[in-house]
Design an enzyme around this catalytic site. Structure first.
Site, mmCIF file in Angstrom:
data_model
loop_
_atom_site.group_PDB
_atom_site.id
_atom_site.type_symbol
_atom_site.label_atom_id
_atom_site.label_comp_id
_atom_site.label_asym_id
_atom_site.label_seq_id
_atom_site.Cartn_x
_atom_site.Cartn_y
_atom_site.Cartn_z
ATOM 1 N N ASP B 52 0.773 -1.228 0.000
ATOM 2 C CA ASP B 52 0.000 0.000 0.000
ATOM 3 C C ASP B 52 0.808 1.285 0.000
ATOM 4 O OD1 ASP B 52 0.961 -0.176 2.512
ATOM 5 O OD2 ASP B 52 -0.973 -0.141 3.526
ATOM 6 N N TYR B 288 0.569 -2.932 11.585
ATOM 7 C CA TYR B 288 1.550 -4.006 11.588
ATOM 8 C C TYR B 288 1.806 -4.341 13.045
ATOM 9 C CZ TYR B 288 2.616 -3.086 6.667
ATOM 10 O OH TYR B 288 2.540 -2.938 5.311
ATOM 11 N N PRO B 364 7.533 -5.772 4.988
ATOM 12 C CA PRO B 364 6.762 -4.750 4.276
ATOM 13 C C PRO B 364 6.679 -3.411 4.998
ATOM 14 C CG PRO B 364 5.285 -6.293 5.365
ATOM 15 C CD PRO B 364 6.680 -6.764 5.646
#
Lengths: 666, 666
Positions: B52, B288, B364
């Site tokens: 994203d 996260y 990520p």
């Protein structure tokens, strides 16, 4: 043959005509969830030519709907205006350069893009927001109108005083006649040199027994152009006379050594007439060219058979000499006869309205036509929407004529002056009284720029604008004073640059919750809601914090206002403390950032006047003329125009409440 | 049953995989008119979750294709990064705020938008520019690959040394298996905790006798992810090891009193692990979350059956206490095991290439994955396109591995450091050597920001970058020095802020012909052409005017360069005189604004460093570090990276010509 009865249906708002004025009307209807229909006699939308100038204010409006970026990206941006006229040796030369739009007025400048694209943006928007329930019905036109005059003042929900018979044409019937063998798109059939074909279309539709239907409507809006069928049914007139000036228009990809072909230019030749250059998207240029050799006949109208791209370019070549000017590609052409006319009435009993070219026509060179037309509907649409929903008092509909007919009158006066300066030959010297002095022309252009930007619109006092003075004097004469409550007058001194009656100006502020900079005006979306904009001032000061709390308590405990808050009145806050010293959840009453059990807190309603990381400092309080300590409260209408300004004190709250008591229903 | 022969066809470039890396490849192919195909084993595109973050550089690249505005409008803009960790009392508190992107780096900041939208922008772009001839072929995957190794060096136009068998699946076969009864979109099947399903898909396709076909290709690009089938066929490895750190990911609309939920946050709890907040578009937030209670088993991999939205949010609640955190709506979830791996080879004999996750995987959280993957293809695409067209020398393809494998190595090192700082518990005090010092963390974040923006990319010397030094040292070790001609070294001192090997930076300049301001980088469109950017200096000075004329004469009379001018090398000019003292047609040689018999003069190639009417002064010469009197000439590659800098003198022209002799074919 058996006579079958025409099917009958109901809708709240029937819109006649799907040009820019009709599209804008439909956009509001889609945004506000109104049961509306929009019909147009033509079978296709526009692919080239027509209007093309978008003023700053139109872009701000597009932005409030969310599609200014599309126009901004595709359009040509007009930055500089150059003036060309004969020097003392008689040879054409550039005498001046000025900015096309004065700087600092708006975050937008004037741009040029053809009407077909703009209609596309509207269509996409309407489709999205109506969930595809509102579509332009093409090749459909009204053939009769009956109004139950006695029931116009009855605002009960089941009253549909308007009855319209609609005729459905075949595509072939609805297609405009083009001159034979013409490869270039010919705009003459729509110019004011052409006859109206509406009656022919109706006749054809009847002869061919095309389908017809009856629609019963609460309100009807005629956006059906200069030949408006709706206006004719109402018996209203356009007042004004044409002049002898005939102008041609060419959209071409020019091949030329004229140095300013990518700037807007006013070119006055010594004796061959004038020409205006409007550079457009891609490599197109629009030329407005005075056709001095074509004169109106005894009927007062010019013979359009003599007007072809070839005769127009030849006229242009004479004006622009010694520079060369030819083309290989012509996209569109037309011609028109300069004249200014304005409608006697914009409104029939608060039930049938006229917008756009149906109530004002003028010359296109100042790029005003499409803008003023769209803005008519932008003014009317939310009012109709709120009345249909039963949220606002029907009396607010009167402000449409008082506000917009006044604008039309101003426009006509502006255009009258501007087009005469444009069509006159340049003065040879100071003694030449018949010629136009180039200094006068420049001054008129500069003065006209503010008007032409669309940002000088200043609506008069009414129940919607809490200004001092006489409603009749400040509007077109219609009585729109607030009758129900003591007249409220805003405290202009609390926000010296947020002018009552004008559009809410824009400066950069930051979102309190994520530090993102926004043009504050971007937060005034066209969602059909009024806004109370709380300039909360220095919220870390305990005394100011207390004032803010009391103001918010008053909002939520007001029997009149509380039901409207968040539904027909949105709240927007901007404070002036340092962003990092303030916490949204701790320092602001809940009504300013309401909680939703599924979506959590609202993080998009509280802003701060602080320095951004990447985009400088908007210095909004200073630019708005609001005190950083004590703030103030501003009410904007759903169209971003400023309705009221007051303090955050108890009396200020009473003022705000009184304003809304004159507008909304309890 | 009769055996029917698989149909056979040819294409120039076959792309395997339609994630962001594959889409970027296809975008180049569409823009350059290359005969390409792109296949993907999945039957549908992505609707939620996945990558994203979009860095500044990715937005600049999107802008060069013309769709950055769509991402910019829809995305959430990340402006501020907040750091939260336990105070001396052990209670979580905000310890710091820093800008998420250092200011002044780019006209863009980092934004967040889900991968599905980004793929949509690519699809629209590819459709438009390929005129709908290049489409993603879904539910199609390769099942065998043969390379005619002996013919890889043969660059004749009819040589197709790659033979691939493609298998067509039914939609059902190609749909990924979701956990039973799952209402939330489950990303685990694509995470690095899941097995690869490619072989299963191939097997199913064969059993069901799905259609197959043979494609013969000149080049092939494997953009097929971390489990890359293409990489396996080539026998190349990913080197590196996973760690014990397991992280969960939740995309939710949070209901919380945590004050910074709309800012990017790094939250280190005292003993429950860490959490990162990434605010997203609409009201979504991505979290996260370190899953400290889940450990890898003996095989080194965690059991993904224990990972559900519920276990993840519970872990988050522990970390973020004493603040509350729940949700009603969860859009997507997944989990991954931190680890950094990089491919041994990016390129097989200059015929088969690997890009994206096929050659580098990492955690990520820094928002790098999609960006670096797209930029791999952005680096490779134009090189392949120019070689396929026969315009560039095949040896330039070697620079793909030398440039991008080096970037991948840097990325892995960055991620290694960054993710360990993130996963460690905060130090209790200065004596606590096992804990992570919050000061170290902040410094690492600030240092990492430049890397994370994508703007620090600095390609080493090669035939494409006229830098001093050793190609092997500056790249990944691949030999990419120019062999055909005397090595050219750019005059960095002539444009001190236009760094050889880095992307051409952007400042505002005005179009000479219409005064419109542009970010100069916007004029470096991704159209597959090199650019010679002529900083023409003070063109009203006769001596400088003469230099410019000679330089342009040399360009048009060069037997080597002239055929490439306007076709594979575009010209762009920026001068430093006052705009109003200069005329395009009078003061600039024709080659800088070429004439077309149908379209007239080119008005979009000459710019000026002057003050704008509405957008201030870009001060471009000063910011680029170029002398306003004498200017210079800069060569940019089709990907906006700076290849060469030289003077406008005769020797400068020779330098420019020599640069291109090392790159293009005669």
């Amino acid at each position: 043959m058996a006579v079958t009865e025409a099917p009958e249906s109901k809708c709240d708002v029937l819109i006649i005509g799907a040009g820019p004025a009709g599209m804008m009307m439909a956009a509001w209807m889609a945004r506000m969830g109104i049961n509306a229909r929009i019909v147009d006699k033509r079978s296709t939308k526009i692919f080239s030519g027509q209007a093309d100038g978008l003023q700053c204010r139109s872009l701000e409006i597009f932005d409030s709907f969310g599609f200014a970026d599309r126009a901004w990206k595709e359009a040509n941006h007009m930055i500089e205006m150059c003036m060309w006229n004969p020097g003392e040796d008689g040879v054409l030369r550039r005498s001046d350069r000025v900015p096309d739009v004065p700087s600092g007025l708006s975050r937008f400048t004037q741009i040029v893009l053809h009407q077909g694209r703009i209609e596309r943006f509207f269509l996409d928007h309407i489709k999205k927001h109506s969930k595809d329930t509102l579509r332009v019905e093409r090749a459909v036109l009204p053939e009769s109108l009956e109004i139950d005059e006695d029931r116009c003042d009855d605002h009960s929900a089941d009253n549909y005083p308007i009855k319209v018979q609609l005729r459905h044409l075949t595509d072939e019937e609805a297609a405009p006649a083009q001159a034979n063998g013409q490869t270039v798109s010919d705009g003459l059939f729509r110019s004011n040199l052409a006859d109206d074909d509406t009656d022919d279309l109706i006749k054809k539709g009847r002869e061919n027994k095309g389908g017809s239907e009856i629609v019963r409507a609460k309100y009807m809006v005629g956006c059906d152009g200069a030949h408006s069928w709706t206006r004719r049914q109402l018996g209203f007139q356009l007042e004004g006379e044409p002049t002898d000036f005939i102008w041609g228009v060419l959209d071409i990809v020019p091949i030329t050594d004229f140095p300013d072909i990518r700037n807007r230019c006013a070119v006055h030749s010594a004796s061959s007439g004038s020409l205006m250059v409007i550079p457009r998207e891609e490599k197109l240029v629009r030329l407005y060219i005075q056709l001095t050799e074509i004169k109106p006949d005894a009927s007062g109208r010019a013979d359009r058979s003599k007007i072809t791209p070839d005769t127009i370019i030849k006229a242009a070549q004479k004006i622009i000499a010694p520079y060369s000017l030819t083309y290989e590609y012509c996209d569109w052409f037309t011609a028109y006869q300069i004249g200014q006319r304005v409608g006697t009435n914009f409104d029939h009993k608060g039930r049938v309205f006229l917008t756009g070219d149906a109530v004002h026509t003028h010359s296109p060179k100042a790029g005003q036509g499409m803008n003023v037309s769209m803005q008519d509907s932008f003014n009317l649409g939310w009012k109709l929407g709120m009345v249909v929903k039963g949220v606002a008092q029907p009396s607010i509909l009167k402000t449409y004529q008082s506000e917009r007919r006044r604008i039309a009158q101003d426009l006509i006066a502006f255009d009258h002056k501007f087009s005469r300066l444009f069509s006159g030959r340049p003065a040879k010297d100071v003694m030449d009284e018949e010629g136009v002095s180039m200094e006068d022309f420049k001054q008129a252009f500069l003065n006209g720029n503010m008007f032409a930007s669309g940002l000088s619109v200043d609506y008069g006092t009414s129940m919607l604008v809490a200004k001092p003075g006489s409603a009749a004097d400040q509007g077109d004469g219609t009585d729109v004073s607030s009758t129900h409550y003591q007249k409220v007058v805003g405290g202009q001194e609390l926000a010296t640059n947020i002018k009552l009656g004008m559009r809410f100006p824009s400066f950069k502020v930051l979102n309190q919750s994520d530090a993102r900079p926004w043009e504050f005006q971007e937060k005034l979306r066209s969602d059909g809601r009024f806004r109370i904009i709380v300039f909360a001032g220095n919220v870390v000061d305990p005394q100011q914090q207390a004032r803010l709390k009391v103001f918010c308590q008053n909002l939520t405990s007001s029997g009149f206002l509380a039901p409207h808050i968040h539904t027909s009145i949105a709240l927007l806050t901007c404070h002036a403390s340092k962003r990092t010293e303030v916490e949204l959840l701790r320092d602001f009453p809940e009504v300013l950032h309401p909680f939703d059990s599924k979506l959590g807190w609202d993080y998009n309603s509280v802003y701060v006047d602080d320095v951004s990381y990447h985009e400088g400092f908007g210095d909004a309080y200073k630019n708005y003329g609001v005190d950083k300590q004590s703030g103030c409260v501003v009410v904007t209408r759903p169209d971003q125009y400023v309705g009221h300004v007051d303090s955050l004190d108890e009396e200020g709250f009473v003022g705000v409440e009184s304003y809304f008591k004159g507008v909304l229903v309890s």
